[in-house]
Design an enzyme around this catalytic site. Structure first.
Site, PDB file in Angstrom:
ATOM      1  N   ASP A 204     111.720 106.614  60.339  1.00 24.82           N
ATOM      2  CA  ASP A 204     110.475 105.860  60.474  1.00 24.82           C
ATOM      3  C   ASP A 204     109.603 106.582  61.513  1.00 24.82           C
ATOM      4  O   ASP A 204     110.039 107.517  62.191  1.00 24.82           O
ATOM      5  CB  ASP A 204     110.741 104.400  60.844  1.00 24.82           C
ATOM      6  CG  ASP A 204     109.574 103.506  60.410  1.00 24.82           C
ATOM      7  OD1 ASP A 204     108.459 104.032  60.223  1.00 24.82           O
ATOM      8  OD2 ASP A 204     109.762 102.293  60.266  1.00 24.82           O
TER       9      ASP A 204
HETATM   10  C1  BGC Z   1     106.458 101.550  59.555  1.00 26.33           C
HETATM   11  C2  BGC Z   1     106.835 102.032  58.192  1.00 26.33           C
HETATM   12  C3  BGC Z   1     105.733 102.881  57.617  1.00 26.33           C
HETATM   13  C4  BGC Z   1     105.453 104.019  58.575  1.00 26.33           C
HETATM   14  C5  BGC Z   1     104.399 104.970  58.085  1.00 26.33           C
HETATM   15  C6  BGC Z   1     105.949 102.659  60.473  1.00 26.33           C
HETATM   16  O1  BGC Z   1     105.398 102.182  61.636  1.00 26.33           O
HETATM   17  O2  BGC Z   1     107.576 100.917  60.145  1.00 26.33           O
HETATM   18  O3  BGC Z   1     107.120 100.941  57.362  1.00 26.33           O
HETATM   19  O4  BGC Z   1     106.064 103.318  56.350  1.00 26.33           O
HETATM   20  O5  BGC Z   1     105.019 103.475  59.814  1.00 26.33           O
HETATM   21  O6  BGC Z   1     103.162 104.408  58.140  1.00 26.33           O
END
Ligand code: BGC
Length: 736
Positions: free
Chosen positions: A295
């Site tokens: 993530d």
């Molecule tokens: C989130 C994810 C997301 C990623 C990219 C993160 O902060 O937890 O779900 O896909 O950002 O935007």
């Protein structure tokens, strides 16, 4: 598995090995490096927020300066040329995407195209209901169709990878990201997972209407302690296997191309470095053969967790645990070369990750066709067909929580209808979280849709501000029926929006009180991304429509429901607790040794100041008609149970019903939930019509994991319940 797909032939494997042989270490590391437009991922962060991040040391001065402009991307053009970047996140401008692809393909030494990943969570230009809303449709086909449309629109813009579906079982409504989830049930979540993967990916990722999906967040992010985002998770592995893993298992079986690890730690080990769960469980046990991405900035955060002692250790720990791509933390980029040179990371680990990424790029057909035809985007996006699907999704996701007969509104009886509440007058509030790519021109707000039908709108109040007395007087003095829109704004749910108190803001509670005092009939329409605690609304309103955030067609769909042109059929996929302190509240809990039978039972499992039952439970959702269940029969076959029930539409409207089947394993070597959903069927019945519905319940669905993580199906007595919600009483028993 997606690797078995016809695209990935031996010949392609040879090409991948050829590329690998020619790549420098820097170029290999480049493939593992993903860059986004802001220092924390795909968000556009307001300057004030960036300043705070700078002050607290989350970003550097240079990152701060770059984030304020587009330069963070432009600065990367040279890096693409040097083969130092393998993927981007958060880009959606097709011209820019093509420009960056062109640099990668035509100006870099190896000519490897880029993965372009985006958070296409519930639609792209056409916005569908938020996942929590859509799950209430209990409509497997719809789950697939909306993903398929989102894939088509996003791919046309040059995006080839979506960070969806989100498969986090969410039992705690305080967690803001419950909005992105399909609620609290593993069985429903499994079907949802499979259909979303099919909808996004189809059979062939190189088809330019399909896209690579990414199941997230692996694992148990929805179980964050206290519903506080990013928080720690501590749970038995058997529970992890029974409740949180099943949707991921189904996604893998459906051929998901990628998986994103979650921010949380589980039992002390952050998921970004959790070798046991990534390598042993996800790859070896479930057979996942795609790409694992971290993530956003989570690799770097391994040091903040207190797990890896510095960024070098973080890069090593994540890579060795099986995280192929570092999303936007620059840790692989900064450290892997040195780690390999010092022998602290084996080149084989890097090679495996690179191969996995290249396979995905080949599967997507990017080597043959890296560019999008953005001139076609307008033809592809927000077509009549897509808008019709958005309307259908909005209609089927709406849940009628309460109705004393005022709905559908009879226009003959009510000639002066008044609509109040600012939420109804906003396009963006119709969307919910993660809708940066929405095209607004097709969106009709609830206010506009109702005003077209002769309803009078007066703002009266916003989400948190006090009631405007003059406006309230104007709105209500001549009205014979009031529609009050209540709830939370779109910025109150989603990532980093956990709330300790999920009741309505005080100002809205006082609006409810004032409406009650008026003594005129009133309908409440709720806009929200999470279940809310609304006892005062339940006690005062004549009807409650749970509208969530329904997307592009929110206003029109609600108007159809309110005036009876569509009979609501959505069913909740999460409990609505009575008080915030009752979270987590989930229907499929164990009985305990002291279950409470009434609110006043002493020495039982309950709160003295709460209620033993939620206000609305999982599966609840009313219709304008009534459905009667009878003749429940069970027939045992060799490997399954055939459960049949007769359902009669006994009311005055045609409509859909979601028939639900629950089991209860009465005695087991590990206590089982009081009820577990094991089947549902959505059917349409005309007034007076009846149908016999059959559920096939395989015995293999009756098991659970023991402490040795073996899946066991124990002989014994089971109860079967079939009905309209999780509290249904029609029951039969059988012995396995
Ligand atoms: C989130 C994810 C997301 C990623 C990219 C993160 O902060 O937890 O779900 O896909 O950002 O935007």
């Amino acid at each position: 598995m997606y690797l078995k797909s016809k695209v990935l032939t031996n010949e392609i494997e040879k090409k991948i090995n050829n590329l690998l042989d020619k790549m420098t270490l820097e170029e290999k590391i480049g493939q593992l490096h993903q860059v986004g437009p802001s220092p924390v991922g795909a968000f556009d962060i307001p300057e004030a927020e960036l300043k705070k991040m700078l002050e607290t040391g989350r970003i550097t001065q240079e990152e701060y300066e770059l984030s304020k402009t587009d330069k963070i991307l432009d600065k990367n053009e040279d890096k693409i040329r040097n083969g130092e970047i393998g993927s981007f996140l958060g880009l959606s401008d097709p011209k820019r995407i093509n420009r960056l692809q062109r640099i990668a393909v035509e100006e870099s030494r190896m000519g490897i195209p880029l993965l372009i990943g985006c958070d296409v969570i519930h639609g792209f230009n056409t916005v569908f209901p938020t996942p929590i809303a859509e799950s209430c449709s209990f409509d497997d086909e719809l789950f697939e169709q909306t993903a398929s449309v989102a894939a088509k629109e996003a791919r046309a813009a040059g995006i080839n990878w979506v960070f969806a579906p989100m498969l986090d079982i969410s039992r705690d409504a305080r967690w803001g990201r419950i909005a992105e989830s399909m609620g609290q049930d593993p069985f429903l979540a499994g079907n949802y997972a499979e259909r979303k993967v099919r909808g996004f990916q189809g059979d062939d990722l190189s088809d330019n209407s399909k896209i690579a999906a990414c199941a997230k967040h692996f694992l148990a992010y929805g179980a964050c302690e206290g519903g506080k985002d990013y928080n720690t998770v501590d749970m038995s592995l058997s529970k992890l296997y029974d409740v949180y893993l099943p949707p991921f298992k189904r996604a893998v079986e459906a051929g998901i191309a990628s998986i994103m690890t979650s921010f949380n730690d589980i039992n002390g080990v952050p998921m970004t470095a959790n070798k046991l769960l990534i390598k042993n469980v996800l790859h070896d046990e479930l057979g996942f053969d795609g790409v694992v991405v971290s993530d956003a900035t989570a690799v770097r955060e391994l040091t903040v967790h207190g797990y890896s002692k510095d960024k070098y250790a973080a890069a090593r720990d994540a890579l060795c645990a099986g995280v192929d791509i570092d999303m936007n933390s620059y840790t692989y980029f900064d450290c892997l070369k040195e780690l390999v040179e010092k022998g602290e990371v084996q080149i084989d680990n890097i090679n495996e990750a690179v191969k996995s990424i290249l396979r995905l790029k080949f599967a997507l057909g990017l080597f043959d066709n890296p560019y999008c035809d953005f001139k076609k985007l307008n033809e592809v996006s927000c077509t009549n067909e897509h808008l019709a699907l958005a309307k259908k999704a909005a209609l089927h996701s709406t849940v009628l929580l309460k109705n004393n007969g005022v709905l559908p509104i009879n226009k003959e009886k009510h000639k002066n209808i008044s609509l109040i509440g600012e939420l109804s007058d906003s396009i963006s509030e119709s969307y919910g979280c993660w809708t940066i790519y929405a095209k607004d021109e097709h969106t009709v707000t609830l206010k506009d849709a109702l005003c077209k039908e002769g309803v009078q709108y007066t703002r009266c109040y916003g989400v948190k501000d006090e009631l405007n007395e003059d406006e309230f007087k104007t709105a209500t003095e001549n009205a014979d029926l009031i529609i009050a829109v209540l709830g939370e704004s779109r910025h109150m749910s989603g990532e980093a929006h956990s709330y300790a108190d999920i009741s309505l803001p005080e100002s809205q509670k006082s609006v409810v009180k004032r409406l009650k005092e008026l003594g005129k009939p009133f309908i409440c329409v709720l806009y929200n991304g999470r279940p809310l605690c609304v006892p005062e609304v339940d006690q005062s309103a004549d009807a409650i429509v749970e509208a969530w955030q329904l997307g592009t067609k929110m206003g029109e769909a609600l108007a159809d429901i309110i005036f009876g042109r569509f009979n609501p059929c959505g069913k909740l996929t999460s409990n609505f607790p009575y008080k915030s302190g009752e979270c987590p509240s989930y229907y499929n809990h164990p009985n305990t040794g002291r279950p409470a039978a009434t609110d006043s039972d002493h020495w039982t499992c309950k709160y003295d100041d709460g209620r033993i039952k939620p206000i609305y439970s999982f599966g609840h959702g009313l219709s304008y008609t009534t459905f009667e269940y009878s003749e429940l029969q069970i027939e045992k076959a060799e490997s399954y149970l055939n459960v049949s029930v007769k359902i009669t539409n006994s009311g005055n409207y045609d409509g859909y019903e979601v028939a639900q089947l629950y089991i209860h394993d009465k005695f087991a070597s590990k206590v089982r939930p009081v009820r577990e959903l094991k089947g549902y069927k959505k059917l349409y019945l005309r007034q007076g019509e009846n149908k016999v519905v059959n559920f096939i319940l395989p015995y293999s669905d009756l098991g659970f994991h023991n402490d040795k993580l073996e899946y066991v199906i124990e002989k014994g007595d089971f109860e079967i319940f079939v009905g309209t919600d999780s509290e249904c009483e029609l029951k039969s028993e059988f012995t396995l």
